[in-house]
Design a protein around this motif. Structure first.
Motif, PDB file in Angstrom:
ATOM      1  N   GLY A  45     -33.015 -61.516  45.871  1.00 51.06           N
ATOM      2  CA  GLY A  45     -32.034 -60.501  45.504  1.00 51.06           C
ATOM      3  C   GLY A  45     -31.237 -60.871  44.270  1.00 51.06           C
ATOM      4  O   GLY A  45     -30.602 -61.920  44.215  1.00 51.06           O
ATOM      5  N   LEU A  46     -31.293 -60.031  43.256  1.00 50.36           N
ATOM      6  CA  LEU A  46     -30.545 -60.212  42.015  1.00 50.36           C
ATOM      7  C   LEU A  46     -29.884 -58.885  41.652  1.00 50.36           C
ATOM      8  O   LEU A  46     -30.328 -57.821  42.112  1.00 50.36           O
ATOM      9  CB  LEU A  46     -31.480 -60.636  40.869  1.00 50.36           C
ATOM     10  N   PRO A  47     -28.847 -58.888  40.838  1.00 56.09           N
ATOM     11  CA  PRO A  47     -28.270 -57.608  40.401  1.00 56.09           C
ATOM     12  C   PRO A  47     -29.300 -56.695  39.753  1.00 56.09           C
ATOM     13  O   PRO A  47     -29.238 -55.472  39.870  1.00 56.09           O
ATOM     14  CB  PRO A  47     -27.197 -58.044  39.391  1.00 56.09           C
ATOM     15  N   GLU A  48     -30.287 -57.298  39.075  1.00 55.06           N
ATOM     16  CA  GLU A  48     -31.320 -56.501  38.415  1.00 55.06           C
ATOM     17  C   GLU A  48     -32.222 -55.782  39.421  1.00 55.06           C
ATOM     18  O   GLU A  48     -32.798 -54.736  39.107  1.00 55.06           O
ATOM     19  CB  GLU A  48     -32.162 -57.398  37.498  1.00 55.06           C
ATOM     20  N   VAL A  49     -32.349 -56.344  40.628  1.00 66.10           N
ATOM     21  CA  VAL A  49     -33.072 -55.653  41.692  1.00 66.10           C
ATOM     22  C   VAL A  49     -32.364 -54.343  42.035  1.00 66.10           C
ATOM     23  O   VAL A  49     -32.992 -53.285  42.186  1.00 66.10           O
ATOM     24  CB  VAL A  49     -33.182 -56.548  42.946  1.00 66.10           C
ATOM     25  N   ASP A  50     -31.048 -54.406  42.155  1.00 64.03           N
ATOM     26  CA  ASP A  50     -30.273 -53.202  42.470  1.00 64.03           C
ATOM     27  C   ASP A  50     -30.387 -52.167  41.353  1.00 64.03           C
ATOM     28  O   ASP A  50     -30.408 -50.962  41.613  1.00 64.03           O
ATOM     29  CB  ASP A  50     -28.808 -53.571  42.701  1.00 64.03           C
ATOM     30  N   ALA A  51     -30.466 -52.636  40.108  1.00 60.15           N
ATOM     31  CA  ALA A  51     -30.605 -51.702  38.980  1.00 60.15           C
ATOM     32  C   ALA A  51     -31.939 -50.967  39.052  1.00 60.15           C
ATOM     33  O   ALA A  51     -32.017 -49.760  38.789  1.00 60.15           O
ATOM     34  CB  ALA A  51     -30.482 -52.456  37.661  1.00 60.15           C
ATOM     35  N   VAL A  52     -33.008 -51.682  39.418  1.00 58.56           N
ATOM     36  CA  VAL A  52     -34.320 -51.041  39.560  1.00 58.56           C
ATOM     37  C   VAL A  52     -34.294 -50.027  40.701  1.00 58.56           C
ATOM     38  O   VAL A  52     -34.787 -48.904  40.563  1.00 58.56           O
ATOM     39  CB  VAL A  52     -35.423 -52.100  39.815  1.00 58.56           C
ATOM     40  N   CYS A  53     -33.699 -50.415  41.830  1.00 58.87           N
ATOM     41  CA  CYS A  53     -33.609 -49.500  42.980  1.00 58.87           C
ATOM     42  C   CYS A  53     -32.830 -48.242  42.605  1.00 58.87           C
ATOM     43  O   CYS A  53     -33.217 -47.126  42.980  1.00 58.87           O
ATOM     44  CB  CYS A  53     -32.944 -50.200  44.162  1.00 58.87           C
ATOM     45  N   SER A  54     -31.747 -48.412  41.865  1.00 57.82           N
ATOM     46  CA  SER A  54     -30.944 -47.263  41.460  1.00 57.82           C
ATOM     47  C   SER A  54     -31.753 -46.329  40.573  1.00 57.82           C
ATOM     48  O   SER A  54     -31.727 -45.096  40.754  1.00 57.82           O
ATOM     49  CB  SER A  54     -29.690 -47.742  40.722  1.00 57.82           C
ATOM     50  N   SER A  55     -32.495 -46.887  39.614  1.00 53.84           N
ATOM     51  CA  SER A  55     -33.323 -46.065  38.738  1.00 53.84           C
ATOM     52  C   SER A  55     -34.382 -45.313  39.526  1.00 53.84           C
ATOM     53  O   SER A  55     -34.667 -44.138  39.263  1.00 53.84           O
ATOM     54  CB  SER A  55     -33.994 -46.939  37.672  1.00 53.84           C
ATOM     55  N   ALA A  56     -34.977 -45.982  40.521  1.00 51.69           N
ATOM     56  CA  ALA A  56     -36.024 -45.353  41.319  1.00 51.69           C
ATOM     57  C   ALA A  56     -35.468 -44.223  42.179  1.00 51.69           C
ATOM     58  O   ALA A  56     -36.044 -43.135  42.249  1.00 51.69           O
ATOM     59  CB  ALA A  56     -36.718 -46.395  42.186  1.00 51.69           C
ATOM     60  N   VAL A  57     -34.347 -44.478  42.830  1.00 51.19           N
ATOM     61  CA  VAL A  57     -33.760 -43.465  43.723  1.00 51.19           C
ATOM     62  C   VAL A  57     -33.290 -42.249  42.931  1.00 51.19           C
ATOM     63  O   VAL A  57     -33.442 -41.105  43.379  1.00 51.19           O
ATOM     64  CB  VAL A  57     -32.598 -44.076  44.531  1.00 51.19           C
ATOM     65  N   LEU A  58     -32.735 -42.492  41.739  1.00 52.28           N
ATOM     66  CA  LEU A  58     -32.243 -41.390  40.908  1.00 52.28           C
ATOM     67  C   LEU A  58     -33.355 -40.781  40.054  1.00 52.28           C
ATOM     68  O   LEU A  58     -33.089 -39.887  39.243  1.00 52.28           O
ATOM     69  CB  LEU A  58     -31.111 -41.889  40.013  1.00 52.28           C
ATOM     70  N   ARG A  59     -34.580 -41.284  40.217  1.00 51.25           N
ATOM     71  CA  ARG A  59     -35.760 -40.784  39.499  1.00 51.25           C
ATOM     72  C   ARG A  59     -35.590 -40.877  37.979  1.00 51.25           C
ATOM     73  O   ARG A  59     -35.944 -39.967  37.234  1.00 51.25           O
ATOM     74  CB  ARG A  59     -36.070 -39.349  39.923  1.00 51.25           C
ATOM     75  N   CYS A  60     -35.035 -42.009  37.543  1.00 48.35           N
ATOM     76  CA  CYS A  60     -34.898 -42.275  36.113  1.00 48.35           C
ATOM     77  C   CYS A  60     -36.092 -43.099  35.636  1.00 48.35           C
ATOM     78  O   CYS A  60     -36.861 -43.635  36.437  1.00 48.35           O
ATOM     79  CB  CYS A  60     -33.602 -43.032  35.828  1.00 48.35           C
ATOM     80  N   ASP A  61     -36.222 -43.214  34.332  1.00 43.25           N
ATOM     81  CA  ASP A  61     -37.268 -44.064  33.756  1.00 43.25           C
ATOM     82  C   ASP A  61     -36.996 -45.515  34.168  1.00 43.25           C
ATOM     83  O   ASP A  61     -35.878 -46.016  34.015  1.00 43.25           O
ATOM     84  CB  ASP A  61     -37.248 -43.931  32.237  1.00 43.25           C
ATOM     85  N   LEU A  62     -38.028 -46.181  34.669  1.00 45.17           N
ATOM     86  CA  LEU A  62     -37.864 -47.546  35.182  1.00 45.17           C
ATOM     87  C   LEU A  62     -38.002 -48.620  34.102  1.00 45.17           C
ATOM     88  O   LEU A  62     -37.756 -49.796  34.388  1.00 45.17           O
ATOM     89  CB  LEU A  62     -38.901 -47.824  36.274  1.00 45.17           C
ATOM     90  N   SER A  63     -38.394 -48.248  32.900  1.00 48.75           N
ATOM     91  CA  SER A  63     -38.760 -49.255  31.893  1.00 48.75           C
ATOM     92  C   SER A  63     -37.638 -50.256  31.627  1.00 48.75           C
ATOM     93  O   SER A  63     -37.855 -51.472  31.653  1.00 48.75           O
ATOM     94  CB  SER A  63     -39.158 -48.568  30.581  1.00 48.75           C
ATOM     95  N   ASP A  64     -36.436 -49.758  31.362  1.00 50.09           N
ATOM     96  CA  ASP A  64     -35.329 -50.659  31.014  1.00 50.09           C
ATOM     97  C   ASP A  64     -34.939 -51.554  32.185  1.00 50.09           C
ATOM     98  O   ASP A  64     -34.702 -52.755  32.012  1.00 50.09           O
ATOM     99  CB  ASP A  64     -34.114 -49.857  30.553  1.00 50.09           C
ATOM    100  N   SER A  65     -34.873 -50.964  33.379  1.00 50.08           N
ATOM    101  CA  SER A  65     -34.458 -51.771  34.530  1.00 50.08           C
ATOM    102  C   SER A  65     -35.535 -52.791  34.896  1.00 50.08           C
ATOM    103  O   SER A  65     -35.222 -53.908  35.309  1.00 50.08           O
ATOM    104  CB  SER A  65     -34.135 -50.873  35.731  1.00 50.08           C
ATOM    105  N   LEU A  66     -36.814 -52.433  34.725  1.00 52.03           N
ATOM    106  CA  LEU A  66     -37.884 -53.399  34.995  1.00 52.03           C
ATOM    107  C   LEU A  66     -37.886 -54.519  33.965  1.00 52.03           C
ATOM    108  O   LEU A  66     -38.173 -55.678  34.290  1.00 52.03           O
ATOM    109  CB  LEU A  66     -39.246 -52.699  35.008  1.00 52.03           C
ATOM    110  N   ALA A  67     -37.560 -54.187  32.724  1.00 51.08           N
ATOM    111  CA  ALA A  67     -37.452 -55.230  31.699  1.00 51.08           C
ATOM    112  C   ALA A  67     -36.319 -56.193  32.043  1.00 51.08           C
ATOM    113  O   ALA A  67     -36.459 -57.411  31.910  1.00 51.08           O
ATOM    114  CB  ALA A  67     -37.221 -54.602  30.325  1.00 51.08           C
ATOM    115  N   GLY A  68     -35.207 -55.632  32.497  1.00 53.96           N
ATOM    116  CA  GLY A  68     -34.096 -56.490  32.926  1.00 53.96           C
ATOM    117  C   GLY A  68     -34.497 -57.386  34.073  1.00 53.96           C
ATOM    118  O   GLY A  68     -34.128 -58.568  34.118  1.00 53.96           O
TER     119      GLY A  68
END
Length: 278
Positions: A45-68
Motif C-alpha cells: 500500500g502506497l499513496p500512489e495506489v490510492d491515486a490509481v484506485c481513484s482514477s479507476a473509480v472515477l473513470r479517468c485516464d490511468l496513465s498519469d496515476s500508473l506512471a506515479g
C-alpha cells in the motif's frame, strides 16, 4: 428547501458510494496482487495506489496515476517483474465481475500495452534517475538513503578489516518496522516522518539513521553500553507519538529488533536489500 436538502443528501450519498468503491477496489487489488506473488504485503500500500484506485473509480485516464505508481514501486525497491505482476492483478480486478466471489486469476500477459507502458517507463526512469542522482538524504523524512547507508557500511567494513575485528563486535543494526497494512494515503508517509523524528532525537551521536523502505527504518550504531537503552526508548516514543493520530495508530507496537551484521560487506548489502522489502 426540500429540493436543496434532497440534493445535499444525494451529494453525500455519491461521496459515500465513491469512498466505498475505492475501498473495495483497493482491497480486491491487494488480495489479487498477493495471490499473484507480491512477496511483502506490508509494503504494497502506497499513496500512489490510492491515486490509481481513484482514477479507476472515477473513470479517468490511468496513465498519469500508473506512471506515479511505477516510480513509487521503483523507489521502494520493487523489481520490474513484480511491478508488472501487480499491474496485471489490477487489470484482472478491473475486468472481473466483482459480484462473484473467490480469488481472481491474474494473467501476466493480459494487461493492455498502454497500462504496461505507462508503469514500466516510469519505473525505468526512476531506477535510472537513482543512479544519476545518488542523493544521500531522503527528501520527506530527511533520513539517509539506502545508497548512503551502503556507503557507510563499506567504510565500517574497511575499518574492521584493518583493525582485524569482526564488524558484529563493534557495530549493530537496529531495524524499526511498522505494520502499515491498514493505513492508507499520506498517513503512511507521515507515520514514517514521526519515526524519523524519534530516531534522530534518540540517536544523536553520529549514528547513521536511514530509510530502507516504505515502512522500514534502520540505525547503524556502534555497540556501546547505552545502545540497548536507547533502542527501548525509541520504541516507546514511536508508539506514543503514533497513538496521538487515529489515522496512524495501527493498534500494533512498532517492531524493533537488532540484526547482527554479517562477516562480509556483500553479506551486509544482501541483508539491507532483504530488510528494505520486509
Amino acid at each position: 428547501m426540500t429540493v436543496r436538502e434532497a440534493g445535499s443528501r444525494s451529494h453525500r450519498g455519491d461521496a459515500d458510494g465513491t469512498a466505498r468503491a475505492l475501498r473495495r477496489l483497493r482491497a480486491r487489488w491487494r488480495t489479487a496482487s498477493i495471490a499473484a506473488g507480491w512477496r511483502f504485503p506490508s509494503d504494497w500500500g502506497l499513496p500512489e495506489v490510492d491515486a490509481v484506485c481513484s482514477s479507476a473509480v472515477l473513470r479517468c485516464d490511468l496513465s498519469d496515476s500508473l506512471a506515479g505508481l511505477g516510480r513509487a514501486r521503483a523507489a521502494s525497491g520493487a523489481g520490474l517483474e513484480e511491478t508488472l505482476t501487480d499491474l496485471a492483478a489490477l487489470h484482472a480486478v478491473l475486468t472481473h465481475d466483482q459480484e462473484h466471489g473467490g480469488l481472481i486469476a491474474t494473467d501476466p500477459d493480459a494487461a493492455p500495452t498502454p497500462m504496461v507502458r505507462a508503469a514500466a517507463l516510469a519505473w525505468a526512469d526512476e531506477s535510472c534517475g537513482e543512479l544519476r542522482n545518488a542523493e544521500t538524504v531522503e527528501s520527506l523524512t530527511s533520513l539517509s538513503t539506502h545508497a548512503y547507508l551502503r556507503t557507510r557500511l563499506g567504510e565500517v567494513y574497511r575499518r574492521s578489516r584493518r583493525a582485524q575485528v569482526p564488524v558484529a563486535r563493534t557495530h549493530a543494526l537496529l531495524v524499526v518496522t511498522l505494520d502499515l497494512s491498514a493505513v492508507t494515503g499520506w498517513a503512511r508517509l507521515m507515520a514514517m516522518v514521526l519515526v524519523a523524528d524519534v530516531l534522530r532525537e534518540v540517536f544523536d551521536g553520529g549514528e547513521s539513521v536511514a530509510l530502507l523502505g516504505p515502512s522500514v527504518a534502520v540505525v547503524l550504531a556502534e555497540r556501546d553500553p547505552a545502545f540497548g537503552e536507547r533502542a527501548l526508548n525509541a520504541g516507546w516514543l514511536i508508539t506514543e507519538r503514533l497513538a496521538v493520530d487515529p489515522q496512524m495508530a495501527t493498534g500494533r507496537r512498532p517492531w524493533l529488533r537488532v540484526e547482527q551484521l554479517p562477516d562480509t560487506e556483500d553479506g551486509a548489502r544482501t541483508l539491507l536489500h532483504g530488510l528494505s522489502r520486509a
